[in-house]
Design a protein around this motif. Structure first.
Motif, PDB file in Angstrom:
ATOM      1  N   ALA A  46      55.335  48.471  50.240  1.00  0.00           N
ATOM      2  CA  ALA A  46      53.926  49.079  49.593  1.00  0.00           C
ATOM      3  C   ALA A  46      52.940  47.597  49.350  1.00  0.00           C
ATOM      4  O   ALA A  46      52.941  46.628  48.789  1.00  0.00           O
ATOM      5  N   VAL A  47      51.814  47.934  50.111  1.00  0.00           N
ATOM      6  CA  VAL A  47      50.750  46.695  50.168  1.00  0.00           C
ATOM      7  C   VAL A  47      49.551  47.186  49.218  1.00  0.00           C
ATOM      8  O   VAL A  47      49.097  48.373  49.254  1.00  0.00           O
ATOM      9  N   PRO A  48      48.813  46.156  48.303  1.00  0.00           N
ATOM     10  CA  PRO A  48      47.797  46.631  47.667  1.00  0.00           C
ATOM     11  C   PRO A  48      46.487  46.706  48.408  1.00  0.00           C
ATOM     12  O   PRO A  48      46.166  45.987  49.415  1.00  0.00           O
ATOM     13  N   VAL A  49      45.590  47.670  47.924  1.00  0.00           N
ATOM     14  CA  VAL A  49      44.192  47.720  48.259  1.00  0.00           C
ATOM     15  C   VAL A  49      43.202  47.799  47.119  1.00  0.00           C
ATOM     16  O   VAL A  49      43.720  48.593  46.091  1.00  0.00           O
ATOM     17  N   GLU A  50      42.351  47.312  46.833  1.00  0.00           N
ATOM     18  CA  GLU A  50      41.471  47.350  45.925  1.00  0.00           C
ATOM     19  C   GLU A  50      40.173  47.684  46.084  1.00  0.00           C
ATOM     20  O   GLU A  50      39.416  47.350  47.114  1.00  0.00           O
ATOM     21  N   LEU A  51      39.387  48.782  45.217  1.00  0.00           N
ATOM     22  CA  LEU A  51      38.057  49.201  45.366  1.00  0.00           C
ATOM     23  C   LEU A  51      37.133  48.532  44.374  1.00  0.00           C
ATOM     24  O   LEU A  51      37.649  48.834  43.047  1.00  0.00           O
ATOM     25  N   ILE A  52      36.158  48.154  44.586  1.00  0.00           N
ATOM     26  CA  ILE A  52      35.373  47.573  43.434  1.00  0.00           C
ATOM     27  C   ILE A  52      33.887  48.338  43.609  1.00  0.00           C
ATOM     28  O   ILE A  52      33.230  48.336  44.858  1.00  0.00           O
ATOM     29  N   ALA A  53      33.571  49.191  42.555  1.00  0.00           N
ATOM     30  CA  ALA A  53      32.451  50.264  42.657  1.00  0.00           C
ATOM     31  C   ALA A  53      31.135  49.251  42.257  1.00  0.00           C
ATOM     32  O   ALA A  53      31.094  48.535  41.277  1.00  0.00           O
ATOM     33  N   HIS A  54      30.021  49.869  43.115  1.00  0.00           N
ATOM     34  CA  HIS A  54      28.739  49.016  42.735  1.00  0.00           C
ATOM     35  C   HIS A  54      27.779  50.340  42.824  1.00  0.00           C
ATOM     36  O   HIS A  54      28.283  51.387  43.472  1.00  0.00           O
ATOM     37  N   ASP A  55      26.758  50.374  42.055  1.00  0.00           N
ATOM     38  CA  ASP A  55      25.504  51.310  42.152  1.00  0.00           C
ATOM     39  C   ASP A  55      24.790  51.321  43.315  1.00  0.00           C
ATOM     40  O   ASP A  55      25.009  50.186  44.175  1.00  0.00           O
ATOM     41  N   ALA A  56      23.567  52.128  43.538  1.00  0.00           N
ATOM     42  CA  ALA A  56      23.008  51.961  44.636  1.00  0.00           C
ATOM     43  C   ALA A  56      22.106  50.830  44.918  1.00  0.00           C
ATOM     44  O   ALA A  56      21.708  50.420  45.875  1.00  0.00           O
ATOM     45  N   LEU A  57      21.980  50.212  43.797  1.00  0.00           N
ATOM     46  CA  LEU A  57      21.289  48.944  43.715  1.00  0.00           C
ATOM     47  C   LEU A  57      22.162  47.427  43.766  1.00  0.00           C
ATOM     48  O   LEU A  57      21.481  46.666  43.739  1.00  0.00           O
ATOM     49  N   GLY A  58      23.380  47.918  44.278  1.00  0.00           N
ATOM     50  CA  GLY A  58      24.460  46.717  44.095  1.00  0.00           C
ATOM     51  C   GLY A  58      24.746  46.122  42.927  1.00  0.00           C
ATOM     52  O   GLY A  58      25.638  45.133  43.007  1.00  0.00           O
ATOM     53  N   ASN A  59      24.599  46.830  41.817  1.00  0.00           N
ATOM     54  CA  ASN A  59      25.192  46.393  40.582  1.00  0.00           C
ATOM     55  C   ASN A  59      26.656  46.675  40.348  1.00  0.00           C
ATOM     56  O   ASN A  59      26.970  47.809  40.534  1.00  0.00           O
ATOM     57  N   ARG A  60      27.622  46.040  39.875  1.00  0.00           N
ATOM     58  CA  ARG A  60      28.794  46.036  39.788  1.00  0.00           C
ATOM     59  C   ARG A  60      28.923  47.024  38.552  1.00  0.00           C
ATOM     60  O   ARG A  60      28.471  47.033  37.307  1.00  0.00           O
ATOM     61  N   CYS A  61      29.894  48.173  38.730  1.00  0.00           N
ATOM     62  CA  CYS A  61      30.152  49.084  37.649  1.00  0.00           C
ATOM     63  C   CYS A  61      31.127  48.673  36.768  1.00  0.00           C
ATOM     64  O   CYS A  61      32.007  48.015  37.358  1.00  0.00           O
ATOM     65  N   ASP A  62      31.075  49.066  35.749  1.00  0.00           N
ATOM     66  CA  ASP A  62      31.833  48.528  34.598  1.00  0.00           C
ATOM     67  C   ASP A  62      32.709  49.714  34.032  1.00  0.00           C
ATOM     68  O   ASP A  62      33.279  49.577  32.848  1.00  0.00           O
ATOM     69  N   GLY A  63      32.696  50.840  34.625  1.00  0.00           N
ATOM     70  CA  GLY A  63      33.387  51.901  33.785  1.00  0.00           C
ATOM     71  C   GLY A  63      34.272  52.718  35.074  1.00  0.00           C
ATOM     72  O   GLY A  63      34.117  52.428  36.142  1.00  0.00           O
ATOM     73  N   GLY A  64      35.223  53.421  34.509  1.00  0.00           N
ATOM     74  CA  GLY A  64      35.812  54.358  35.239  1.00  0.00           C
ATOM     75  C   GLY A  64      35.344  55.802  35.608  1.00  0.00           C
ATOM     76  O   GLY A  64      34.370  56.119  35.198  1.00  0.00           O
TER      77      GLY A  64
END
Length: 299
Positions: A46-64
């Protein structure tokens, strides 16, 4: 907003009002995918994969709460989902960390080329990434010793068997490098047994009761077992996988043997794991008389 009087207006102009700008909704095209899983995996790992969400302007999202998912399918013979195909998906997990990141894993017991895709509400965040699943560590329980010849001629070196190295999921190894111990027992007629063994890529041993033998690494996950029999008879051949294990106070495997040293020692020692199959039988036959001697007629 209506302000009466110049004094009130002047006071209002001097007040700084805090304004908080929050990230927008996660945007598929700006989502980052990273992790060791992008480099492939060993079968069953089992190998890890991580997703980092950003909005349409490239700002890092801080909620789920976003609708992310991972998909993994075998590349050979499977059509991509975006093309309307129905691939055979491999089970993936994805956990919402509620901070704009999502931690996932995938694992496949089948060796081969795969395609990994991350989606947001059904929309791919990027083109599928190709990943390779390779065989895991060689397992003695899944490996096999197969006959290469039913018999050999005494005095002539010959390959009598092939070791097929496989991982715990039955996938054949693609490269060499394993170490094997091979034993061959012959009925000596008086109850004595002749035993020979070969260890490593090319190795041989010879003692009072032994026959010359080698185990040759063919570099493709198979190993040729060659024997140079010095006497005619029936032989029983068996093989064990060798690996290095730490010596110390930890519980020992049933096949492990303590070769000495105090309980505080952490040096490593050889552990032999036999292949779980009956011994492989082959015969050594005498060479034809014409090959062993010459006859001169005296008149």
């Amino acid at each position: 907003l209506r302000v009466r009087g110049g004094r009130a207006a002047s006071l209002f102009d001097s007040v700084a009002l805090p304004v908080r700008v929050v990230p927008g909704r996660p945007h598929a095209a700006h989502t980052a995918v990273r992790g060791r899983g992008l480099r492939g995996a060993a079968a069953g790992e089992a190998v890890p994969v991580e997703l980092i969400a950003h909005d349409a302007l490239g700002n890092r999202c801080d909620g789920g709460g976003a609708g992310f998912e991972l998909q993994l399918w075998h590349a050979a013979g499977d059509a991509a989902p975006a093309l309307g195909g129905q691939p055979s998906y491999v089970s993936c997990t994805l956990e919402d960390n509620n901070d704009g990141s999502y931690s996932g894993t995938y694992a496949s017991a089948r060796v081969g080329a795969y395609l990994l895709s991350a989606l947001l509400d059904g929309v791919p965040v990027a083109p599928p990434a190709g990943v390779a699943v390779l065989p895991g560590r060689t397992s003695a329980a899944a490996s096999a010793l197969a006959p290469a010849a039913p018999s050999v001629v005494v005095g002539t070196p010959a390959a009598v068997a092939i070791i097929h190295a496989r991982d715990a999921h039955g996938n054949g190894q693609l490269t060499g490098g394993d170490r094997w111990e091979v034993r061959c027992v012959r009925d000596g007629g008086d109850g004595a047994a002749a035993v020979w063994s070969g260890v490593g890529a090319v190795a041989s041993v010879r003692d009072y009761w032994s026959e010359a033998a080698t185990v040759r690494d063919r570099g493709d996950g198979t190993y040729a077992v060659e024997v140079h029999a010095s006497a005619a008879g029936r032989y029983a051949l068996s093989a064990s996988l060798l690996h290095s294990a730490p010596r110390g106070p930890q519980p020992l495997d049933p096949y492990e043997s303590d070769l000495g040293g105090g309980s505080g020692h952490r040096e490593r020692h050889e552990v032999a794991r036999p292949l779980p199959q009956p011994p492989l039988l082959f015969d050594a036959t005498a060479a034809p008389l014409s090959e062993l001697c010459s006859v001169e007629w005296l008149l």
